[in-house]
Scaffold this active site. Structure first.
Site, PDB file in Angstrom:
ATOM      1  N   ASN A  80       7.705  33.596  35.882  1.00 32.05           N
ATOM      2  CA  ASN A  80       7.936  32.591  34.830  1.00 32.05           C
ATOM      3  C   ASN A  80       9.425  32.387  34.503  1.00 32.05           C
ATOM      4  O   ASN A  80       9.790  31.409  33.843  1.00 32.05           O
ATOM      5  CB  ASN A  80       7.161  32.926  33.547  1.00 32.05           C
ATOM      6  CG  ASN A  80       5.668  32.654  33.663  1.00 32.05           C
ATOM      7  OD1 ASN A  80       4.852  33.352  33.075  1.00 32.05           O
ATOM      8  ND2 ASN A  80       5.287  31.626  34.423  1.00 32.05           N
ATOM      9  N   ASP A 138      -3.765  30.386  30.411  1.00 34.46           N
ATOM     10  CA  ASP A 138      -3.094  29.283  31.113  1.00 34.46           C
ATOM     11  C   ASP A 138      -3.503  27.932  30.524  1.00 34.46           C
ATOM     12  O   ASP A 138      -4.610  27.782  30.010  1.00 34.46           O
ATOM     13  CB  ASP A 138      -3.448  29.353  32.605  1.00 34.46           C
ATOM     14  CG  ASP A 138      -2.488  28.537  33.465  1.00 34.46           C
ATOM     15  OD1 ASP A 138      -1.404  28.155  32.973  1.00 34.46           O
ATOM     16  OD2 ASP A 138      -2.831  28.279  34.633  1.00 34.46           O
TER      17      ASP A 138
HETATM   18  C1  IPE Z   1       0.227  32.697  34.923  1.00 37.09           C
HETATM   19  O1  IPE Z   1       0.263  31.353  34.673  1.00 37.09           O
HETATM   20  C2  IPE Z   1       1.181  33.412  34.005  1.00 37.09           C
HETATM   21  C3  IPE Z   1       0.798  33.482  32.616  1.00 37.09           C
HETATM   22  C4  IPE Z   1      -0.296  32.991  32.083  1.00 37.09           C
HETATM   23  C5  IPE Z   1       1.736  34.197  31.780  1.00 37.09           C
HETATM   24  P1  IPE Z   1       1.239  30.353  35.450  1.00 37.09           P
HETATM   25  O2  IPE Z   1       0.991  29.020  34.860  1.00 37.09           O
HETATM   26  O3  IPE Z   1       2.634  30.864  35.400  1.00 37.09           O
HETATM   27  O4  IPE Z   1       0.711  30.472  36.943  1.00 37.09           O
HETATM   28  P2  IPE Z   1       0.744  29.433  38.145  1.00 37.09           P
HETATM   29  O5  IPE Z   1       2.171  28.971  38.275  1.00 37.09           O
HETATM   30  O6  IPE Z   1      -0.160  28.301  37.776  1.00 37.09           O
HETATM   31  O7  IPE Z   1       0.230  30.200  39.312  1.00 37.09           O
HETATM   32  C1  IPE Z   2       0.494  29.323  30.014  1.00 38.65           C
HETATM   33  O1  IPE Z   2       0.566  27.949  29.957  1.00 38.65           O
HETATM   34  C2  IPE Z   2       1.624  29.976  29.276  1.00 38.65           C
HETATM   35  C3  IPE Z   2       2.549  30.740  30.111  1.00 38.65           C
HETATM   36  C4  IPE Z   2       2.609  30.734  31.404  1.00 38.65           C
HETATM   37  C5  IPE Z   2       3.493  31.557  29.405  1.00 38.65           C
HETATM   38  P1  IPE Z   2       1.431  27.096  30.979  1.00 38.65           P
HETATM   39  O2  IPE Z   2       2.777  26.878  30.382  1.00 38.65           O
HETATM   40  O3  IPE Z   2       1.417  27.705  32.314  1.00 38.65           O
HETATM   41  O4  IPE Z   2       0.612  25.739  30.963  1.00 38.65           O
HETATM   42  P2  IPE Z   2       0.344  24.761  32.186  1.00 38.65           P
HETATM   43  O5  IPE Z   2      -0.222  25.576  33.294  1.00 38.65           O
HETATM   44  O6  IPE Z   2       1.666  24.153  32.535  1.00 38.65           O
HETATM   45  O7  IPE Z   2      -0.631  23.765  31.643  1.00 38.65           O
HETATM   46 MG    MG Z   3       0.248  27.459  33.960  1.00 36.16          MG
END
Ligand code: IPE
Ligand code: IPE
Ligand code: MG
Length: 224
Positions: A60, A12
């Site tokens: 997602n 993340d």
């Molecule tokens: C979890 O991260 C999913 C992945 C890393 C693929 P998210 O960024 O989607 O989760 P939330 O929205 O912060 O819970």
């Molecule tokens: C994790 O990074 C990647 C996926 C969820 C695929 P994010 O895109 O969730 O990054 P933040 O949480 O917005 O920083």
């Molecule tokens: Mg995230």
């Protein structure tokens, strides 16, 4: 001192990494793939049995069409560019989640990569795609029920991770302290580590440090 067999990572913070640099989110995701490549290589050279990476959740899909297609494009390019390396290094690819709901070309690419690494017996790299733990448990329970008694064991045997070593360590990067529907069943007795590092900044050294800390933890599984 116990050595971790199976590590999972909620990767993340790509978006925040990019935002801090006034760059588009897509650049954060690109740098995230580079971190994946290095961490997978490290897991393999450290002799980890299994590494499970949360790449795309069932939630997602709520992101913009543009971001979803960026993520899918990066996934495709990563598999295309690193498949030969997996084969050469005995890495077995696995996918958890309902990946067949992804675009046809990606499903084809994944099926080919799964088949071509199926006989490898080094590190298993499980990529969670269109994965949600609640969905996984519901699907597993339905399959268990169709075959007979619904028990802990019969559900477990139908999970997407069936046959993998028990989950030892679950790491989440970026400072968020939640599971976001990842490996809810498998995490029952896993050790957890929540680190502030944003995913694109996560290096093999961070993984090594986590494994060292894991080795010091005392796991009791409810016993004394
Ligand atoms: C979890 O991260 C999913 C992945 C890393 C693929 P998210 O960024 O989607 O989760 P939330 O929205 O912060 O819970
Ligand atoms: C994790 O990074 C990647 C996926 C969820 C695929 P994010 O895109 O969730 O990054 P933040 O949480 O917005 O920083
Ligand atoms: Mg995230």
């Amino acid at each position: 001192m116990t050595k971790a067999r199976h590590v999972a990572i909620i990767m993340d913070g790509n978006g925040r990494w990019a935002k801090k640099r006034h760059l588009p989110r897509a650049v954060g995701h690109q740098r995230g793939v580079e971190a994946v490549r290095e961490v997978v290589r490290a897991a393999r050279s450290m002799g980890l049995e299994a590494l499970t990476l949360y790449a795309f959740s069932t939630e997602n899909w709520r992101r913009s069409e543009d971001e979803v297609s960026t993520l899918m494009g990066l996934l495709k390019r990563y598999i295309q560019s690193d498949l030969e390396e997996f084969i050469a290094n005995n890495v077995r690819l696995r996918v958890i989640g309902e990946y067949r709901a992804l675009a046809g070309d990606i499903v084809e690419l994944l099926d080919d990569a799964l088949a071509r690494t199926a006989h490898n017996h080094g590190t298993t790299l499980a990529v969670a795609l269109n994965y949600g733990a609640q969905d996984e448990i519901a699907r597993a329970a339905a399959r268990a029920a169709a075959q007979g008694a619904v028990t802990v064991e019969s559900i477990e045997a139908e999970l997407d991770t069936a046959g993998m070593p028990p989950l030892d360590l679950l790491i989440r990067t970026s400072g968020e302290v939640r599971l976001s529907n990842f490996l809810l069943w498998q995490a029952a007795y896993a050790e957890m580590m929540f680190v502030d590092t944003l995913w694109p900044d996560f290096t093999p050294a961070h993984l090594e440090a986590a494994l060292e800390e894991f080795a010091k933890r005392e796991r009791r599984y409810g016993g004394r």
